[in-house]
Design a protein around this motif. Structure first.
Motif, short mmCIF file in Angstrom:
data_model
loop_
_atom_site.label_atom_id
_atom_site.label_comp_id
_atom_site.label_asym_id
_atom_site.label_seq_id
_atom_site.Cartn_x
_atom_site.Cartn_y
_atom_site.Cartn_z
N ASP A 166 0.85 -1.18 0.00
CA ASP A 166 0.00 0.00 0.00
C ASP A 166 0.89 1.23 0.00
O ASP A 166 2.11 1.13 -0.14
CB ASP A 166 -0.92 -0.02 1.23
N VAL A 167 0.28 2.39 0.18
CA VAL A 167 1.00 3.66 0.24
C VAL A 167 0.53 4.39 1.49
O VAL A 167 -0.66 4.43 1.79
CB VAL A 167 0.72 4.52 -1.02
N PHE A 168 1.49 4.96 2.24
CA PHE A 168 1.18 5.75 3.43
C PHE A 168 2.01 7.02 3.37
O PHE A 168 3.24 6.96 3.22
CB PHE A 168 1.49 4.97 4.71
N ASP A 169 1.36 8.17 3.47
CA ASP A 169 2.05 9.46 3.38
C ASP A 169 2.96 9.53 2.15
O ASP A 169 4.13 9.90 2.23
CB ASP A 169 2.85 9.76 4.65
N SER A 170 2.44 9.11 1.01
CA SER A 170 3.12 9.17 -0.29
C SER A 170 4.32 8.24 -0.42
O SER A 170 5.11 8.39 -1.34
CB SER A 170 3.56 10.61 -0.60
N ARG A 171 4.46 7.26 0.49
CA ARG A 171 5.56 6.32 0.33
C ARG A 171 5.04 4.89 0.39
O ARG A 171 4.09 4.60 1.10
CB ARG A 171 6.66 6.55 1.36
N PRO A 172 5.67 4.00 -0.38
CA PRO A 172 5.22 2.61 -0.39
C PRO A 172 5.48 1.94 0.96
O PRO A 172 6.53 2.16 1.58
CB PRO A 172 6.04 1.96 -1.51
N ILE A 173 4.52 1.13 1.39
CA ILE A 173 4.66 0.37 2.63
C ILE A 173 4.14 -1.04 2.42
O ILE A 173 3.44 -1.32 1.45
CB ILE A 173 3.90 1.01 3.81
N ARG A 174 4.50 -1.89 3.34
CA ARG A 174 3.93 -3.23 3.44
C ARG A 174 3.03 -3.20 4.68
O ARG A 174 3.40 -2.62 5.71
CB ARG A 174 5.06 -4.25 3.62
N VAL A 175 1.83 -3.77 4.58
CA VAL A 175 0.86 -3.81 5.67
C VAL A 175 0.72 -5.26 6.12
O VAL A 175 0.69 -6.17 5.28
CB VAL A 175 -0.52 -3.28 5.23
N ARG A 176 0.64 -5.45 7.44
CA ARG A 176 0.42 -6.79 7.98
C ARG A 176 -0.72 -6.74 8.99
O ARG A 176 -0.73 -5.89 9.87
CB ARG A 176 1.68 -7.30 8.66
N PHE A 177 -1.69 -7.64 8.84
CA PHE A 177 -2.70 -7.89 9.86
C PHE A 177 -2.36 -9.22 10.51
O PHE A 177 -1.94 -10.16 9.81
CB PHE A 177 -4.11 -8.04 9.27
N ARG A 178 -2.56 -9.32 11.81
CA ARG A 178 -2.33 -10.58 12.50
C ARG A 178 -3.47 -10.83 13.48
O ARG A 178 -3.81 -9.95 14.27
CB ARG A 178 -0.99 -10.54 13.22
N TRP A 179 -4.07 -12.02 13.42
CA TRP A 179 -5.09 -12.47 14.35
C TRP A 179 -4.50 -13.53 15.26
O TRP A 179 -3.83 -14.46 14.78
CB TRP A 179 -6.28 -13.08 13.60
N THR A 180 -4.73 -13.40 16.57
CA THR A 180 -4.23 -14.37 17.56
C THR A 180 -5.32 -14.66 18.58
O THR A 180 -6.33 -13.95 18.66
CB THR A 180 -2.99 -13.82 18.29
N ASP A 181 -5.10 -15.69 19.36
CA ASP A 181 -5.96 -16.04 20.51
C ASP A 181 -7.41 -16.29 20.11
O ASP A 181 -8.33 -16.00 20.88
CB ASP A 181 -5.90 -14.94 21.59
N MET A 182 -7.62 -16.87 18.94
CA MET A 182 -8.99 -17.09 18.47
C MET A 182 -9.76 -18.10 19.32
O MET A 182 -10.98 -18.05 19.36
CB MET A 182 -9.02 -17.56 17.01
N GLN A 183 -9.09 -19.00 20.02
CA GLN A 183 -9.76 -20.00 20.83
C GLN A 183 -10.02 -19.50 22.26
O GLN A 183 -10.43 -20.26 23.11
CB GLN A 183 -8.95 -21.30 20.89
N THR A 184 -9.79 -18.23 22.52
CA THR A 184 -10.00 -17.67 23.86
C THR A 184 -11.23 -16.77 23.85
O THR A 184 -11.81 -16.49 22.80
CB THR A 184 -8.78 -16.85 24.32
N ALA A 185 -11.58 -16.29 25.02
CA ALA A 185 -12.72 -15.37 25.15
C ALA A 185 -12.38 -13.97 24.66
O ALA A 185 -13.26 -13.13 24.54
CB ALA A 185 -13.18 -15.32 26.60
N SER A 186 -11.09 -13.70 24.38
CA SER A 186 -10.66 -12.36 23.95
C SER A 186 -9.68 -12.45 22.79
O SER A 186 -8.46 -12.26 22.96
CB SER A 186 -10.01 -11.61 25.12
N PRO A 187 -10.17 -12.73 21.57
CA PRO A 187 -9.27 -12.75 20.43
C PRO A 187 -8.57 -11.40 20.24
O PRO A 187 -9.08 -10.36 20.66
CB PRO A 187 -10.20 -13.03 19.24
#
Length: 158
Positions: free
Chosen positions: A110-131
């Motif tokens: 993607d682009v952020f403030d006119s410069r190319p970036i890499r974006v990462r989403f991470r999901w954890t703790d899905m088997q808990t009461a608070s993912p």
């Protein structure tokens, strides 16, 4: 390959969300804003996708946003789009990835403030009461990452 179309089933329902977001990104900032919100998620596309409706109470005012997720049965990957109600004409570049060993990891260029970036989403703790979810940006092609937004979900009664 397991049926990864059910990877996001844990998210279906209603949630209270604790947000933590960097005030400024990719500039060495260490100051965080903390705010709450809600999220309601449901399946669509016969279970091969889902959508959630979010209400975020930023310090400067509340807004709504939506997340759309679609599963590719051929590759087992998910694509995730973010639609910000403050910019209803713009759908963010999708992050694409999968769950592996209990962690969902998704990337986009993607682009952020006119410069190319890499974006990462991470999901954890899905088997808990608070993912948990986090977003990170990289300005060096993924060699280093700055986590700039985290969410902790707490299930609400139906």
């Amino acid at each position: 390959m397991t049926n990864s179309a059910h990877d996001f089933d844990f998210l279906h329902g209603h949630w209270r969300v604790d947000h933590r977001r960097l005030r400024q990104r990719l500039c060495g900032c260490t100051d965080w804003d903390r705010f709450d919100g809600t999220c309601s998620a449901q399946p669509l596309l016969g279970g091969e996708g889902n959508v959630d409706d979010n209400l975020l109470h930023l310090p400067g005012g509340s807004y709504r946003a939506a997340t759309l997720r679609a599963h590719d049965a051929r590759t087992g990957q998910w694509s995730i789009w973010w639609l910000d109600g403050r910019q209803p004409h713009r759908l963010d570049v999708p992050v694409v990835g999968r769950f592996d060993h209990g962690v969902g990891t998704f990337f986009a260029d993607d682009v952020f403030d006119s410069r190319p970036i890499r974006v990462r989403f991470r999901w954890t703790d899905m088997q808990t009461a608070s993912p948990g979810w986090e977003q990170a940006f990289s300005a060096d092609g993924g060699l280093s990452w700055e986590v700039n937004w985290t969410m902790r979900f707490h299930r609400l009664p139906d």
